[in-house]
Design a protein around this motif. Sequence first.
Motif, PDB file in Angstrom:
ATOM      1  N   LEU A 111      30.882   3.742  14.688  1.00 47.83           N
ATOM      2  CA  LEU A 111      30.899   3.607  16.148  1.00 47.83           C
ATOM      3  C   LEU A 111      31.623   4.747  16.850  1.00 47.83           C
ATOM      4  N   ASP A 112      32.024   5.744  16.098  1.00 47.29           N
ATOM      5  CA  ASP A 112      32.703   6.894  16.690  1.00 47.29           C
ATOM      6  C   ASP A 112      31.789   7.555  17.720  1.00 47.29           C
ATOM      7  N   GLY A 113      32.310   7.742  18.911  1.00 52.53           N
ATOM      8  CA  GLY A 113      31.540   8.382  19.970  1.00 52.53           C
ATOM      9  C   GLY A 113      30.723   7.433  20.822  1.00 52.53           C
ATOM     10  N   VAL A 114      30.655   6.161  20.441  1.00 56.31           N
ATOM     11  CA  VAL A 114      29.926   5.179  21.243  1.00 56.31           C
ATOM     12  C   VAL A 114      30.840   4.662  22.348  1.00 56.31           C
ATOM     13  N   ASN A 115      30.403   4.769  23.585  1.00 53.40           N
ATOM     14  CA  ASN A 115      31.150   4.221  24.714  1.00 53.40           C
ATOM     15  C   ASN A 115      30.931   2.707  24.719  1.00 53.40           C
ATOM     16  N   LEU A 116      31.990   1.959  24.428  1.00 55.21           N
ATOM     17  CA  LEU A 116      31.839   0.517  24.260  1.00 55.21           C
ATOM     18  C   LEU A 116      31.486  -0.192  25.562  1.00 55.21           C
ATOM     19  N   ASP A 117      31.955   0.323  26.682  1.00 53.92           N
ATOM     20  CA  ASP A 117      31.585  -0.291  27.962  1.00 53.92           C
ATOM     21  C   ASP A 117      30.090  -0.125  28.226  1.00 53.92           C
ATOM     22  N   GLU A 118      29.566   1.063  27.883  1.00 55.27           N
ATOM     23  CA  GLU A 118      28.129   1.285  28.057  1.00 55.27           C
ATOM     24  C   GLU A 118      27.325   0.424  27.085  1.00 55.27           C
ATOM     25  N   LEU A 119      27.828   0.271  25.873  1.00 51.95           N
ATOM     26  CA  LEU A 119      27.149  -0.584  24.901  1.00 51.95           C
ATOM     27  C   LEU A 119      27.125  -2.031  25.388  1.00 51.95           C
ATOM     28  N   ALA A 120      28.249  -2.507  25.923  1.00 47.29           N
ATOM     29  CA  ALA A 120      28.305  -3.875  26.439  1.00 47.29           C
ATOM     30  C   ALA A 120      27.316  -4.058  27.588  1.00 47.29           C
ATOM     31  N   ALA A 121      27.242  -3.077  28.497  1.00 45.07           N
ATOM     32  CA  ALA A 121      26.316  -3.168  29.624  1.00 45.07           C
ATOM     33  C   ALA A 121      24.867  -3.209  29.144  1.00 45.07           C
ATOM     34  N   ALA A 122      24.559  -2.405  28.132  1.00 41.82           N
ATOM     35  CA  ALA A 122      23.195  -2.405  27.591  1.00 41.82           C
ATOM     36  C   ALA A 122      22.878  -3.750  26.947  1.00 41.82           C
ATOM     37  N   GLY A 123      23.844  -4.310  26.227  1.00 43.05           N
ATOM     38  CA  GLY A 123      23.627  -5.612  25.615  1.00 43.05           C
ATOM     39  C   GLY A 123      23.404  -6.692  26.649  1.00 43.05           C
TER      40      GLY A 123
END
Length: 365
Positions: A111-123
Amino acid sequence: MTVLDTRALNRATLHRQLLLDRADLPVHDAVAHLCGLQAQEPQEPFAGLWSRLRAFDPAELSDLLTGRRVVRTHLMRRTVHLLTADDVLAWRARHDAMLRQRVLGTYRRELDGVNLDELAAAGRAVLADGEPRSMSGLARAVAGRWPEPGRRALGEMLVAALIPMAQLPPRGVWRVKAGVRNVPLSEWLGRDVDALPADDTDPVGQALVRRYLAAFGPAASADLRAWCGLAGLPAAVSAIRGELVAFRDERGRELLDLPGAPRPDPDTPAPVRFLPAFDNAILGYHDRGRIIDEGHRGLSVAGERVVLVDGRVSATWTVEGDAVAVTPLRRFSRAERAEVAEEGQALASFLSESGDARVRIAAPG
């Protein structure tokens, strides 16, 4: 400061965990008192509640799940727990940071480099259509944007950490086998997760400490952390220390407790009890010596179902057809063997679908 020996702690634990005497409680109230039950194996909570409640009806727990008053979700220690709807909504935000860190502890490189806020929004955008998703299905839906991490890492982060989820029935319903389908908690329960207060008073943390001690005390701060997985509770403990009482164990550790909580006489007889896999009566402590010998400690994390004899882990048990098969970890006296056989026969009758139930006790290894 009063010293509580291992047997005194054992009897206190059994009492708080409803294992010293079966309780006359509604199932919902028992789940609340126990601060939830670990439930990654969907059918295990039924055996856990059968061992704790008088005249337990498994349909009552199934009805609570389908009626949305009890929920299966990731929470303490990032494991799946069965909790009341009120508790999961009140506690979930307090666990957010821990859940993220535990998933990252497993998948940090992926998950290195993954913006978790953006991932949450996409989910959340994928879930906006209201359709339940499996972990792999949700990960597959966002993998085009993040192809590098792999679907397992994306799915774990989304379902176990970033988006508060409920695992929908029929998973967890009595005698039903079903896969995991997830929807946001807010959609399933019709209410958002409670927000944490803007100040640093941490009322949720303080409530967790009180609730934990009611169900598991007397206990050390390390035990509290082992139960919930939260590292940030020392301030909450300090804030309510004035309302607590303190003891020492035989190793000199400080143990805290609620002043009016029951601490039975160490010589109180303890009946045989059959515990399901991953029961929190064992996993809810850092120091599990009050209930399991060090040489058998590995059983508690290996998913072995165990039998308590005189309050301590003394055998394992499995289900073989309609039989409950018991494997002692030590030699039983004649009276102990008879009590194990009686309780095992009752459990076999509870679990059996055919009515032809029996118990088998092997010779100790």
